[in-house]
Design a protein around this motif. Structure first.
Motif, PDB file in Angstrom:
ATOM      1  N   CYS A 174       0.864  -1.183   0.000  1.00 29.87           N
ATOM      2  CA  CYS A 174       0.000   0.000   0.000  1.00 29.87           C
ATOM      3  C   CYS A 174       0.905   1.239   0.000  1.00 29.87           C
ATOM      4  N   ALA A 176       1.496   3.340   2.310  1.00 26.56           N
ATOM      5  CA  ALA A 176       2.292   3.466   3.535  1.00 26.56           C
ATOM      6  C   ALA A 176       3.457   2.476   3.571  1.00 26.56           C
ATOM      7  N   CYS A 177       3.348   1.356   2.830  1.00 23.82           N
ATOM      8  CA  CYS A 177       4.498   0.442   2.710  1.00 23.82           C
ATOM      9  C   CYS A 177       5.639   1.152   1.979  1.00 23.82           C
ATOM     10  N   CYS A 244       4.261  -2.567   8.131  1.00 21.00           N
ATOM     11  CA  CYS A 244       3.399  -1.439   7.730  1.00 21.00           C
ATOM     12  C   CYS A 244       2.266  -1.229   8.727  1.00 21.00           C
ATOM     13  N   CYS A 247      -1.414  -1.686   6.327  1.00 19.05           N
ATOM     14  CA  CYS A 247      -1.886  -2.960   5.752  1.00 19.05           C
ATOM     15  C   CYS A 247      -1.346  -4.174   6.500  1.00 19.05           C
TER      16      CYS A 247
END
Ligand SMILES: [Zn+2]
Length: 251
Positions: A174, A176-177, A244, A247
């Protein structure tokens, strides 16, 4: 994912040239008609996404963008017109999109995406295209879409560079990863040509169509990076971050 909706004779005529695409066909068009997409900001990038999706026969668009049309929007925000300066962007966009496709259902939201409104906006659609310049908006959208299991087409641009990937929650990294925190040098306003935002907007619209219609291979787990100064396009695999915060990472 969208529920296919039967076409009228008029729609068969309008979309005839894309229905000729073998692995899309009338079935793909029925899926687009049943589909709904949220576009976060409809400026240089999101406006082109909206225009291409309206042309392709998407059933419903939810458009989120605050503020009024400014002179400095007009080099790239193709849904904004001179006669609408000083008036709400979403109204100009709705008017232009309806000229192109009067069958399109539009939900015009005169707000930018935030932690407060993201869950309700994402809940109305099958897929999200993230065209926002601010990381707080992008993180809010990413969080809501991942929680609700909705795919996100992620776009970013600066100067003559842009990048693109598609997030399939539970399968791919995602936002944010890839970017856990806002990069320190990020600026709200940045140099860009309309031809750059238009290029990435067209590619993002194609990604959305592919995911909604089950066509081709979306950029899932792959980051496409393009430098339009030298016309170099490159692809690289990207991985989920096991730590993360959004997710929960992958196996
Ligand atoms: Zn993640």
């Amino acid at each position: 994912m969208p529920v296919p909706t039967p076409l009228t004779d008029e729609e068969r005529a309008v979309y005839e040239w894309q229905i000729w695409i073998d692995d899309f066909g009338e079935q793909g068009q029925e899926r687009l008609k049943g589909a709904s997409v949220l576009i976060s900001r409809i400026g240089g990038l999101g406006g082109v996404v909206a225009y291409e999706l309206a042309a392709a026969g998407i059933g419903k668009l939810v458009l989120a963008h605050a503020g009024n049309v400014k002179p400095s929007d007009l080099n790239r925000q193709l849904l904004m017109t001179h006669d609408w300066l000083g008036k709400p962007r979403v109204e100009s966009a709705e008017r232009r999109l309806k000229e192109l496709n009067p069958r399109l259902e539009i939900v015009a939201v005169p707000e930018n995406v935030s932690e407060a409104n993201a869950p309700g906006l994402v809940d109305q659609v099958d897929l999200v295209v993230d065209c926002a310049p601010l990381f707080e908006e992008r993180f809010a959208m990413n969080r809501a879409a991942v929680v609700q299991g909705k795919p996100i087409v992620e776009c970013a641009m600066y100067d003559l560079d842009f990048s693109l990937t598609s997030v399939i929650p539970g399968q791919t990294p995602c936002l944010a990863c890839l970017t856990p925190e806002q990069p320190p040098a990020w600026k709200r306003e940045f140099p860009v040509f309309g031809a750059v935002s238009g290029a990435v907007g067209c590619l993002a619209a194609m990604e959305a169509i592919k995911i909604l219609a089950g066509l081709g291979e979306p950029l899932a787990g792959t980051l496409l990076s393009c430098d339009l100064r030298s016309m170099q396009f490159s692809r690289r695999s990207i991985r989920r971050n096991p730590a993360c915060a959004v997710c929960g990472g992958g196996s």
